[in-house]
Scaffold this motif. Structure first.
Motif, PDB file in Angstrom:
ATOM      1  N   CYS A  43       0.873  -1.178   0.000  1.00 49.34           N
ATOM      2  CA  CYS A  43       0.000   0.000   0.000  1.00 49.34           C
ATOM      3  C   CYS A  43       0.911   1.228   0.000  1.00 49.34           C
ATOM      4  N   ASN A  44       0.360   2.380  -0.371  1.00 49.48           N
ATOM      5  CA  ASN A  44       1.182   3.579  -0.310  1.00 49.48           C
ATOM      6  C   ASN A  44       1.359   4.018   1.142  1.00 49.48           C
ATOM      7  N   VAL A  45       2.556   4.497   1.428  1.00 50.74           N
ATOM      8  CA  VAL A  45       2.894   4.972   2.770  1.00 50.74           C
ATOM      9  C   VAL A  45       3.473   6.379   2.615  1.00 50.74           C
ATOM     10  N   GLU A  46       2.729   7.353   3.086  1.00 45.84           N
ATOM     11  CA  GLU A  46       3.147   8.747   2.924  1.00 45.84           C
ATOM     12  C   GLU A  46       3.964   9.224   4.113  1.00 45.84           C
ATOM     13  N   ASN A  47       4.526  10.433   3.944  1.00 47.92           N
ATOM     14  CA  ASN A  47       5.380  10.994   4.978  1.00 47.92           C
ATOM     15  C   ASN A  47       5.191  12.505   5.012  1.00 47.92           C
ATOM     16  N   CYS A  55       4.964   4.437  -3.150  1.00 45.59           N
ATOM     17  CA  CYS A  55       3.717   3.959  -3.758  1.00 45.59           C
ATOM     18  C   CYS A  55       3.441   2.499  -3.402  1.00 45.59           C
ATOM     19  N   ALA A  56       2.190   2.127  -3.565  1.00 46.92           N
ATOM     20  CA  ALA A  56       1.745   0.763  -3.297  1.00 46.92           C
ATOM     21  C   ALA A  56       2.506  -0.263  -4.147  1.00 46.92           C
ATOM     22  N   GLU A  57       2.683   0.053  -5.407  1.00 47.08           N
ATOM     23  CA  GLU A  57       3.302  -0.920  -6.323  1.00 47.08           C
ATOM     24  C   GLU A  57       4.742  -1.215  -5.924  1.00 47.08           C
ATOM     25  N   ARG A  58       5.501  -0.160  -5.611  1.00 51.89           N
ATOM     26  CA  ARG A  58       6.899  -0.397  -5.229  1.00 51.89           C
ATOM     27  C   ARG A  58       6.974  -1.154  -3.918  1.00 51.89           C
TER      28      ARG A  58
HETATM   29  N1  THU Z   1       0.221   6.385  -5.504  1.00 54.49           N
HETATM   30  C1  THU Z   1       0.405   5.041  -5.462  1.00 54.49           C
HETATM   31  O1  THU Z   1       0.585   4.449  -4.390  1.00 54.49           O
HETATM   32  N2  THU Z   1       0.391   4.351  -6.633  1.00 54.49           N
HETATM   33  C2  THU Z   1       0.076   4.898  -7.846  1.00 54.49           C
HETATM   34  O2  THU Z   1      -0.009   4.186  -8.818  1.00 54.49           O
HETATM   35  C3  THU Z   1      -0.158   6.339  -7.948  1.00 54.49           C
HETATM   36  C4  THU Z   1       0.073   7.139  -6.722  1.00 54.49           C
HETATM   37  C5  THU Z   1       0.144   7.106  -4.237  1.00 54.49           C
HETATM   38  C6  THU Z   1       1.291   7.985  -3.901  1.00 54.49           C
HETATM   39  C7  THU Z   1       0.645   8.984  -2.956  1.00 54.49           C
HETATM   40  O3  THU Z   1       0.643   8.459  -1.652  1.00 54.49           O
HETATM   41  C8  THU Z   1      -0.781   9.072  -3.433  1.00 54.49           C
HETATM   42  O4  THU Z   1      -1.002   7.932  -4.249  1.00 54.49           O
HETATM   43  C9  THU Z   1      -1.102  10.318  -4.215  1.00 54.49           C
HETATM   44  O5  THU Z   1      -0.194  10.527  -5.211  1.00 54.49           O
END
Ligand code: THU
Length: 135
Positions: A43-47, A55-58
């Protein structure tokens, strides 16, 4: 290997709910099927320092690699909007491990969009093929 898309969609939607996205409020979930049959999620993890967001994919790819899996069969990305395509950075990271990869984008409204890594990132930058198998 037959791809159980329903299982991947369910896994991506489940992990999407765990996304830490207090700044964008844009939660994303990813489910990556390894050649072994295992599913890796991210999942995406922000800071607060925005650029450190992952991002979720990475996160799904890095989790798989940490578990010893480097070959992938399919990816599902679940987002809020109908078409949340992987960002450029994630496309390049996927290209490190995949010559091509079927990708299914699933929106909160149920919209499904089929694409592939080669369609999203033609002519990806690579030093040489399959370098990930030896490193
Ligand atoms: N984000 C993803 O996790 N994957 C995507 O394919 C597009 C963007 C996330 C990054 C950030 O936390 C949020 O979405 C808004 O850009």
């Amino acid at each position: 290997m037959a791809i159980d898309w329903d299982a991947l969609i369910a896994a991506a939607q489940r992990v999407r709910k765990r996304a830490y996205a207090p700044y964008s409020r844009f939660q994303v979930g990813a489910a990556l099927l390894g050649k072994s049959g295992r599913i890796y999620v991210g999942c995406n993890v922000e800071n607060a320092s925005y650029g450190l967001t992952i991002c979720a994919e990475r996160n799904a790819v890095f989790s798989a690699v940490a578990e010893g899996e480097r070959e992938f069969v399919a990816l599902v990305v679940a987002g809020k909007d109908p078409q949340v395509f992987p960002c450029g950075a994630c496309r390049q990271v996927l290209a490190e491990f995949c010559d091509d990869l079927p990708i299914l984008i699933v929106g909160e409204d149920g919209t499904q969009t089929e694409t592939s890594l080669c369609e999203l990132l033609p002519h990806a930058f690579r030093f040489k093929e399959n370098i990930h198998k030896v490193g």
